[in-house]
Design a protein around this motif. Structure first.
Motif, short mmCIF file in Angstrom:
data_model
loop_
_atom_site.label_atom_id
_atom_site.label_comp_id
_atom_site.label_asym_id
_atom_site.label_seq_id
_atom_site.Cartn_x
_atom_site.Cartn_y
_atom_site.Cartn_z
N ARG A 81 0.86 -1.18 0.00
CA ARG A 81 0.00 0.00 0.00
C ARG A 81 0.90 1.24 0.00
O ARG A 81 1.99 1.24 0.55
CB ARG A 81 -0.92 0.00 1.21
N THR A 82 0.43 2.30 -0.58
CA THR A 82 1.29 3.46 -0.81
C THR A 82 1.80 4.06 0.50
O THR A 82 1.01 4.47 1.36
CB THR A 82 0.53 4.55 -1.59
N PRO A 83 3.12 4.13 0.66
CA PRO A 83 3.69 4.71 1.89
C PRO A 83 3.90 6.21 1.75
O PRO A 83 3.78 6.79 0.66
CB PRO A 83 5.03 3.98 1.98
N ALA A 86 9.54 5.96 0.63
CA ALA A 86 10.26 4.69 0.48
C ALA A 86 11.25 4.80 -0.66
O ALA A 86 11.00 5.51 -1.65
CB ALA A 86 9.30 3.52 0.21
N GLN A 97 -1.71 7.38 1.53
CA GLN A 97 -2.28 6.14 1.02
C GLN A 97 -3.25 6.37 -0.14
O GLN A 97 -3.61 5.43 -0.85
CB GLN A 97 -3.00 5.38 2.16
N TRP A 241 11.55 -1.85 -4.42
CA TRP A 241 10.99 -1.85 -3.07
C TRP A 241 11.21 -3.21 -2.39
O TRP A 241 11.60 -3.25 -1.21
CB TRP A 241 9.49 -1.53 -3.13
N HIS A 245 13.14 -4.01 1.18
CA HIS A 245 12.34 -4.37 2.35
C HIS A 245 12.08 -5.88 2.39
O HIS A 245 10.93 -6.33 2.41
CB HIS A 245 11.00 -3.62 2.33
#
Length: 252
Positions: A81-83, A86, A97, A241, A245
Motif C-alpha cells: 500500500r502506498t507509503p 520509500a 495512502q 521496493w 524491504h
C-alpha cells in the motif's frame, strides 16, 4: 526469486525477478478467467520465495489473484500500500495512502534509475501526471481520463456523437469519427505538455518526460515535447521496493 504483480485497471502484469535479472514475465486481461489464465501462465515457473503485489483494483480481484498465487506458487501475497516515503521517494499527498501505488512505484523506478528530475505520465484508463524532483520529492500531480476513456465518455453522454469507425488523429477533422479521436488524443497530449511547462521551473528547468501505461506508445508521437517510453515502471518499482524491504514480505 520474487514474483511481482501489477494489478492495473485493464490487465494484470507479472514478472519473476532473481537478483537483477528478469526470469519470466507476462500479462492477462481481466476479461479472462483469471484462475485459469494464471494457472496456464505460471505452469512452468521456477519456485518463488516471495510474492509482492501492487493493486489499483477492487478487493475481490485481489483475493482472486491471491488464491491463484497460493494454488500455483504455495505462497501468500504481500500487497504493498502506498507509503509516505520509500526508496528515496517522498509522497506529496496529505493522505499518502490515497496516491495510487502504481504512481508511487513508477516514481521509485525512475528515481532508482537516475532519471529524476522528471515528469511521469501514465497513459491508460486514467491519464496520471507526477512531478519528481532530483532529491526524490514528489511535487504532486494530476489525474484525468485517458484518451480512450474520454472517447467512451463522450459517446456515452451524447445522442448524436456516434462514430461508425475508429477515428484517425488529425490536426483538424472533417468527420465525427476522426474529430472524436483527434480531440481526445490531442487533449491528453496538450495536458501533458502544459504540466511539463508549468512544473519545469520547480524541477530545475528541463525535466525529462517519461511515458508509461498501455497507451503510452500511441500518444508518444503526438507530443511536441521530447519524451521517452518507460515500460513496466510499476514492476521495476516493485523490484526496487522488495529488495529494500525483504523482511516485510517474509513477515506474512
Amino acid at each position: 526469486m520474487k514474483l511481482l504483480l501489477d494489478l492495473g485497471n485493464t490487465r494484470l502484469k507479472w514478472a519473476v525477478r532473481e537478483g537483477a535479472q528478469w526470469r519470466a514475465r507476462g500479462a492477462v486481461s481481466w476479461d479472462s478467467d483469471i484462475a485459469t489464465a494464471l494457472r496456464e501462465a505460471w505452469g512452468e515457473l521456477p519456485a518463488v520465495d516471495d510474492v509482492v503485489g501492487a493493486s489499483v483494483v477492487d478487493a475481490a480481484r485481489e483475493a482472486a489473484v491471491a488464491d491463484a498465487v497460493r494454488a500455483g506458487c504455495a505462497q501468500d501475497t504481500f500487497w504493498l500500500r502506498t507509503p509516505a516515503a520509500a526508496c528515496g521517494v517522498r509522497n506529496a499527498y496529505d493522505e499518502p495512502q490515497r496516491l495510487g501505488v502504481d504512481r508511487f512505484l513508477a516514481m521509485v523506478a525512475a528515481y532508482d534509475a537516475g532519471h529524476a528530475p522528471c515528469i511521469l505520465a501514465g497513459v491508460g484508463t486514467a491519464l496520471t501526471l507526477d512531478a519528481l524532483a532530483a532529491d526524490g520529492r514528489h511535487l504532486g500531480g494530476l489525474i484525468a481520463p485517458g484518451p480512450q476513456l474520454m472517447q467512451q465518455s463522450l459517446v456515452g453522454a451524447t445522442v448524436r456523437v456516434r462514430p461508425e469507425r475508429p477515428g484517425e488523429v488529425l490536426d483538424a477533422a472533417a468527420n465525427t469519427a476522426d474529430a472524436v479521436a483527434s480531440g481526445c488524443w490531442q487533449a491528453a497530449a496538450a495536458l501533458i505538455e502544459r504540466f511539463v511547462r508549468r512544473m519545469s521551473h520547480s524541477l530545475g528547468g528541463n525535466p525529462a518526460l517519461r511515458l508509461g501505461g498501455g497507451d503510452a506508445a500511441a500518444l508518444l508521437p503526438l507530443l511536441e515535447a521530447p519524451a521517452e517510453l518507460a515500460e513496466d515502471g510499476v514492476l521495476h518499482g516493485l523490484a526496487v521496493w522488495a529488495n529494500a524491504h525483504p523482511a516485510a514480505t517474509r513477515a506474512l
